[in-house]
Design an enzyme around this catalytic site. Structure first.
Site, PDB file in Angstrom:
ATOM      1  N   CYS A  97       0.833  -1.202   0.000  1.00  0.00           N
ATOM      2  CA  CYS A  97       0.000   0.000   0.000  1.00  0.00           C
ATOM      3  C   CYS A  97       0.873   1.260   0.000  1.00  0.00           C
ATOM      4  O   CYS A  97       1.455   1.584  -1.032  1.00  0.00           O
ATOM      5  CB  CYS A  97      -0.972  -0.058   1.176  1.00  0.00           C
ATOM      6  SG  CYS A  97      -2.460   0.909   0.871  1.00  0.00           S
ATOM      7  N   HIS A 224      -3.498  -5.209   0.471  1.00  0.00           N
ATOM      8  CA  HIS A 224      -2.817  -5.730   1.667  1.00  0.00           C
ATOM      9  C   HIS A 224      -2.803  -7.252   1.625  1.00  0.00           C
ATOM     10  O   HIS A 224      -3.729  -7.890   2.144  1.00  0.00           O
ATOM     11  CB  HIS A 224      -3.532  -5.249   2.928  1.00  0.00           C
ATOM     12  CG  HIS A 224      -3.352  -3.791   3.180  1.00  0.00           C
ATOM     13  ND1 HIS A 224      -2.395  -3.290   4.035  1.00  0.00           N
ATOM     14  CD2 HIS A 224      -3.984  -2.716   2.648  1.00  0.00           C
ATOM     15  CE1 HIS A 224      -2.461  -1.971   4.031  1.00  0.00           C
ATOM     16  NE2 HIS A 224      -3.417  -1.594   3.201  1.00  0.00           N
ATOM     17  N   GLU A 226      -1.229  -9.282   3.342  1.00  0.00           N
ATOM     18  CA  GLU A 226      -1.088  -9.889   4.679  1.00  0.00           C
ATOM     19  C   GLU A 226      -2.429 -10.318   5.259  1.00  0.00           C
ATOM     20  O   GLU A 226      -2.491 -11.255   6.055  1.00  0.00           O
ATOM     21  CB  GLU A 226      -0.370  -8.922   5.635  1.00  0.00           C
ATOM     22  CG  GLU A 226      -1.135  -7.676   6.069  1.00  0.00           C
ATOM     23  CD  GLU A 226      -0.982  -6.496   5.118  1.00  0.00           C
ATOM     24  OE1 GLU A 226      -0.663  -6.725   3.938  1.00  0.00           O
ATOM     25  OE2 GLU A 226      -1.205  -5.340   5.546  1.00  0.00           O
TER      26      GLU A 226
HETATM   27  N1  GLN Z   1      -3.111   1.549   3.939  1.00  0.00           N
HETATM   28  C1  GLN Z   1      -2.251   2.378   3.430  1.00  0.00           C
HETATM   29  O1  GLN Z   1      -1.049   2.127   3.384  1.00  0.00           O
HETATM   30  C2  GLN Z   1      -2.780   3.675   2.910  1.00  0.00           C
HETATM   31  C3  GLN Z   1      -1.798   4.405   2.018  1.00  0.00           C
HETATM   32  C4  GLN Z   1      -2.184   5.843   1.766  1.00  0.00           C
HETATM   33  N2  GLN Z   1      -2.090   6.595   2.962  1.00  0.00           N
HETATM   34  C5  GLN Z   1      -3.577   5.910   1.130  1.00  0.00           C
HETATM   35  O2  GLN Z   1      -4.537   6.302   1.763  1.00  0.00           O
HETATM   36  O3  GLN Z   1      -3.733   5.562  -0.008  1.00  0.00           O
END
Ligand code: GLN
Length: 303
Positions: A97, A224, A226
């Site tokens: 992310c 994600h 994970e």
């Molecule tokens: N979950 C995250 O890593 C979010 C990444 C970034 N802050 C976004 O909102 O896209």
């Protein structure tokens, strides 16, 4: 692990568990060093020189580097430096992310020579907005703008490492939790400079997986991975990171030459003597498609 809340390993619990599941699958003992991203930054060299030295020593001693998700701009510059270090030194890297977004920012700044490149999350007035606000709903509505939950990623490059790690799947469903995304208008420039966007959403406008094809293992995911990792069912991208970090990726991605029953089964004579029943590794006694190729990662493809 390069992050902001490194004093609190609970913040990264699912990432830690996913690393563990993958390490067990690859038969390696996991050692996680926590690197506070702020300590990697240039300003830390003056303000907290000891911490700065320690952070860089840990980073440089790592077999693989992971930058997990995150929000807010504290420590972002340090994460960018970690991704840059991994990219330039052929150290296996997994960016999740925000960890993917900052790898894109580094690539724009260092490789594409766009020093002002940034995410509009950290600099709304950036001259090169390579990561932008892309909510699924309204752009002006303040609430519920997070892209959340399971979304589909389609692989458009079948030869990439991540597609192979996912068992040559055509698409994967993974969970999301973000607001910002790679600016689709800059994608052709990125691709020209050598960054591959190997996975995209169904519309082709949301970049889901990045890879550097000539790097040992440099992968970023907007989702994600994970969250879907389980003991005995490790997340493929984490398996890739651990395999690359322990020198096992090539073997893992190599299709094994085991071809199961490529020849046709002989016909029964008089209906009394039947053909020998062949059991297949998946436990089925039925004739499979022409042949099955087993990969070392446990995946099977029909050929
Ligand atoms: N979950 C995250 O890593 C979010 C990444 C970034 N802050 C976004 O909102 O896209």
């Amino acid at each position: 692990m390069v992050g902001k809340y490194t004093g609190l390993s609970d913040s990264y619990l699912s990432v830690l568990k996913a690393l563990l599941h993958a390490s067990v699958a690859m038969g390696r003992k996991l050692v996680v060093e926590w690197v506070p991203s702020c300590d990697l930054e240039a300003c830390a060299a003056k303000e907290t020189p000891e911490a700065h030295k320690k952070a860089w020593k840990l980073l440089k001693g790592a077999d693989g580097i992971l930058v997990p998700g995150g929000f807010g701009d504290r420590g972002v510059q340090g994460k960018i430096l970690a991704a840059k270090y991994a990219r330039e030194n052929n150290v296996p890297y997994l960016g999740i992310c925000l960890g993917m977004q900052i790898a894109v920012i580094d690539f724009a700044r260092s490789v594409m020579k766009l020093p002002g490149a940034n995410s509009t999350e950290f600099d709304p007035d950036t001259t090169s907005p390579c990561v932008i606000f892309m909510p699924e709903g309204s752009k002006t509505h303040m609430g519920a703008t997070m892209r959340l939950g399971s979304r589909r990623t389609y692989f458009n490059v079948t030869t990439c490492k991540s597609a192979k790690l996912y068992g040559n799947a055509r698409f994967v469903d993974e969970r999301h939790r973000h607001r910002y995304e790679v600016n689709p208008e800059m994608v052709p420039e990125f691709e020209k400079a050598g960054l591959s966007f190997v996975g995209k959403d169904e519309s082709g406008t949301r970049m889901e997986i990045i890879e550097l094809p000539n790097h040992k293992f440099f992968v970023g995911a907007q989702f994600h991975p994970e969250f879907k990792s389980r003991p005995g069912k490790p997340s493929p991208l984490f398996v890739g990171l651990i395999a690359a970090s322990s020198g096992q990726l090539e073997t893992l991605l190599q299709p094994s030459p085991i071809i199961v029953n490529p020849k046709p089964v002989p016909k029964p004579i008089n209906g009394t003597v039947g053909p020998k029943k062949t059991m297949y590794p998946n436990g089925h006694a039925k004739k499979p498609l022409d042949s099955l190729v087993y990969f070392a990662n446990g995946n099977v493809i029909h050929t």
